[in-house]
Scaffold this active site. Structure first.
Site, short mmCIF file in Angstrom:
data_model
loop_
_atom_site.label_atom_id
_atom_site.label_comp_id
_atom_site.label_asym_id
_atom_site.label_seq_id
_atom_site.Cartn_x
_atom_site.Cartn_y
_atom_site.Cartn_z
N ARG A 1 3.23 -1.01 -8.25
CA ARG A 1 2.03 -1.45 -7.53
C ARG A 1 0.78 -0.75 -8.04
NH1 ARG A 1 3.27 -1.60 -1.25
NH2 ARG A 1 2.52 -3.71 -1.49
N GLU B 1 -0.04 3.31 -2.99
CA GLU B 1 0.31 3.81 -4.32
C GLU B 1 -0.86 3.78 -5.29
OE1 GLU B 1 4.03 2.50 -2.26
OE2 GLU B 1 2.07 1.57 -2.60
N LYS C 1 9.95 3.12 17.55
CA LYS C 1 10.87 3.08 16.42
C LYS C 1 12.18 3.77 16.81
CE LYS C 1 10.72 3.65 11.40
NZ LYS C 1 9.92 4.10 10.25
#
Length: 652
Positions: free
Chosen positions: A411, A383, A296
């Site tokens: 969500r 979540e 990343k």
């Protein structure tokens, strides 16, 4: 301070660029193989140049450059479908599919390309998303539809390793072999979601990626079997037997337990190796997963050293990586005010715990993690689990605080209703980014939380007008014996000093900020400040007496004050940073209807449509008729009509 939206990033290189010759995937395929590394360098240069001005998801995009090139060398979009999870790593894909040059330099700006993949933007964007964990389910649906239609295109799901902490992804994984025989899954493993990945899945993937003997054994055995008469059938029997005999001889990967062939780990920055393995995957007669290792932030030292910071940020110096300094005197962000206050409360009360779904810095909970680490929990991109976990903690006497962006809390709606509110458990939901997240667009605007929470019994819902009141209301939430929702906007607060000790605000109590007799504005959150300006301008220009109430609470509403004013003032105006359908104004109308009160009501809020991305909140408000001048004209038009109606000034 961010540069003006009209600023254009400079061309990152004066030489003739390969990237300028790319008009679509066919041009990528036509390049000689030895020029692909240069194309990768130019893609990174362009991404860094543009995001340093416009902001964006820097580190995720820098990590997938070679992978994106390889995908477009091997597959033929838009016939073949590439489904990117979250799609915040789609910048290289945009640049290779006809959205480079001047278009890309307006990335995330008003009228420019979205920062995510977006179906109306290009036929090469087969699926749009801005939330994690959706790619595998969507891709499986596409592959199954392909099979039902009898067509032969390839479907590729590009999933980050963090997506495999999502329940949705695991549910999809469980259904792959039951639905299709042809699906390619790319596991882009960079060890990060937004913060560093947590939990058992992260440890498992690390073990797979650091085991040099795993694939050698599997590949050698595959070559052995396929070299024999009836080899492919023998290899399939071997794979099935190994999976069902609990790996007595050679360990299977988790993915093979689910029926997918596993291939990897693969160097995600080695284009020839990527192409070779993708070509192999195209020929697979069963669902296959390629485990690709990427870095990343590759290509920008600062992003590799601080991938969490560079996951998504505003403008920055492309050389040093330093964020552009805010203007002198810029107040702290709401998220930091919240985080510091929660850490202070948690120090005084060990029953208070904070929960984040992979966003400790973005929510401000990094302050709690630093100061009270045993009272901080990061559950990864999960979540639903975060809310259920909080419910369990609350049953044992703790005071859990779930800090989750408004748009991401959508969500977890079922656990909010079924597990927290139904049981009336004292869980606090802190909804950052309530309102607009302008450059991110419709997947990240927090415009629906009042509507989805307001209809749930036992929920208490509130929003402060400034950062000092935010701390007061957080304190009220922590004292409340039931579910509480506290919403606040993205970005810098108002610059109001925070008191050393919070004031006690009773649940459901509004605040009269300005008396009035011709009209009264009930405003919520940041709209309070616009309401005060409107009231003053009406007084100065039209001699209209307009009062302002800081509503604070959406549920329960301050019925006593509301009905008292409605009985004596001819016009009520509601203002909210939320969609009108089911929001604060709707709540006011319901109370007035139940009381059979016939006062005129003008509601101001966001219209019943998805709001696009844009350069600023001001741009988007203007496009939806919510600029200050537009709101003033609406209130003025109504107030002038009622100016001469009998009324009594409300001063309390």
């Amino acid at each position: 301070m961010n540069p003006p939206a009209s600023a254009q990033p400079p061309d990152p290189s004066p030489r003739a660029r390969l990237l300028d010759q790319i008009r679509g995937p066919a041009d990528v395929k036509a390049l000689p193989a030895d020029r692909l590394p240069r194309l990768a360098d130019e893609l990174r240069e362009e991404i860094i140049a543009v995001t340093s001005i416009n902001g964006g998801h820097v580190a995720p995009n820098l990590g997938v450059v070679e992978l994106t090139i390889a995908l477009h060398r091997v597959f033929n979009t838009p016939e073949d479908q590439l489904v990117f999870d979250v799609a915040h790593q789609g910048y290289a894909h945009k640049l290779l599919t006809g959205r480079g040059g001047a278009a890309f330099r307006r990335l995330r700006q008003t009228g420019g390309p979205s920062g995510f993949l977006y179906r109306p933007e290009s036929p090469h964007d087969c699926y749009g998303a801005g939330h994690a964990g959706t790619a595998l389910s969507a891709a499986l649906g596409m592959a199954t539809a392909r099979d039902l239609h009898g067509s032969h295109e390839h479907v590729v799901a590009v999933c980050g390793d963090a997506a495999f902490t999502c329940g949705i992804t695991m549910e999809a994984l469980n259904n792959v072999v039951a639905c299709t025989k042809r699906l390619i899954v790319i596991l882009n493993d960079n060890e990060w979601s937004i913060a560093r990945n947590v939990g058992a899945m992260a440890k498992y993937l690390n073990r797979l990626s650091t085991n040099p003997t795993y694939n050698k054994i599997h590949h050698d055995l595959e070559r052995f079997f396929t070299g024999l008469p009836h080899g492919p059938e023998m290899h399939r029997l071997w794979t099935k037997w190994k999976r069902e005999t609990k790996d007595f001889i050679v360990e299977s990967s988790l993915f093979e337990k689910y029926g997918l062939r596993y291939l990897g780990p693969i160097d995600g920055h080695n284009i020839p190796e990527l192409i070779k393995n993708l070509e192999f995957a195209k020929q697979s007669d069963s669902p296959i997963l390629l485990h690709v290792l990427t870095k990343k932030g590759r290509g920008l030292d600062a992003a590799q050293k601080a991938p969490e910071k560079f996951h998504g940020l505003g403008s920055f110096d492309p050389v040093t990586g330093e964020s552009r300094s805010p203007a002198p005197g810029t107040p702290p962000t709401y998220q930091d005010v919240f985080g510091q206050a929660l850490a202070r409360f948690a120090k005084a009360d060990p029953s208070i715990v904070g929960i984040t779904a992979a966003m400790p810095s973005g929510t401000g909970l990094s302050h709690l993690a630093d100061e009270c680490p045993h009272q901080f929990f990061d559950v990864g991109i999960a979540e639903e689990h975060a809310v259920l976990f909080a419910a369990g903690l609350a049953t044992k006497g703790l005071r859990p605080v779930c800090a989750i962006y408004s748009t991401f809390l959508q969500r977890a709606y079922d656990p909010i209703i079924h597990d927290v509110c139904l049981q009336n458990l004292p869980v606090v939901f802190c909804l950052d980014r309530a309102g607009l997240s302008p450059a991110d667009g419709p997947t990240h605007h927090g415009l629906f939380d009042l509507a989805f929470a307001r209809c749930v019994p036992n929920a208490v819902i509130m929003q402060p007008k400034d950062e000092d009141e935010l701390v007061d209301l957080l304190h009220a939430c922590l004292q409340h014996d039931g579910p509480a929702f506290l919403r606040y906007p993205r970005g810098a607060a108002r610059g109001v000093p925070v008191k050393s000790a919070p004031a006690r605000i009773p649940v459901g109590q509004s605040e009269l900020l300005r008396p009035g007799s011709h009209a009264m504005i009930w405003a919520l959150g940041p709209m309070v400040h616009d309401a005060l300006r409107i009231a003053q301008k009406l007084a100065d220009e039209e001699h209209i007496s307009c009062g302002v109430v800081n509503a604070r609470f959406v549920k329960p509403l301050d019925r006593t004050r509301l009905l008292s004013q409605a009985a004596r003032i001819p016009l009520l105006v509601t203002m909210e940073d939320h969609v009108l359908a089911g929001g604060f104004g709707s709540a006011v109308l319901e109370v007035l209807h139940e009381a059979d009160c016939a006062v005129t009501v003008e509601r101001i809020g966001w219209p019943d449509r998805f709001v696009e991305h844009g350069s600023s909140v001001e741009d988007l408000r203007a496009a939806s008729g919510l600029s200050f001048e537009a709101m003033y004209r609406r209130v003025r038009a109504r107030a002038v009509v009622h100016r001469n109606a009998p009324s009594v000034e409300i001063s309390a």
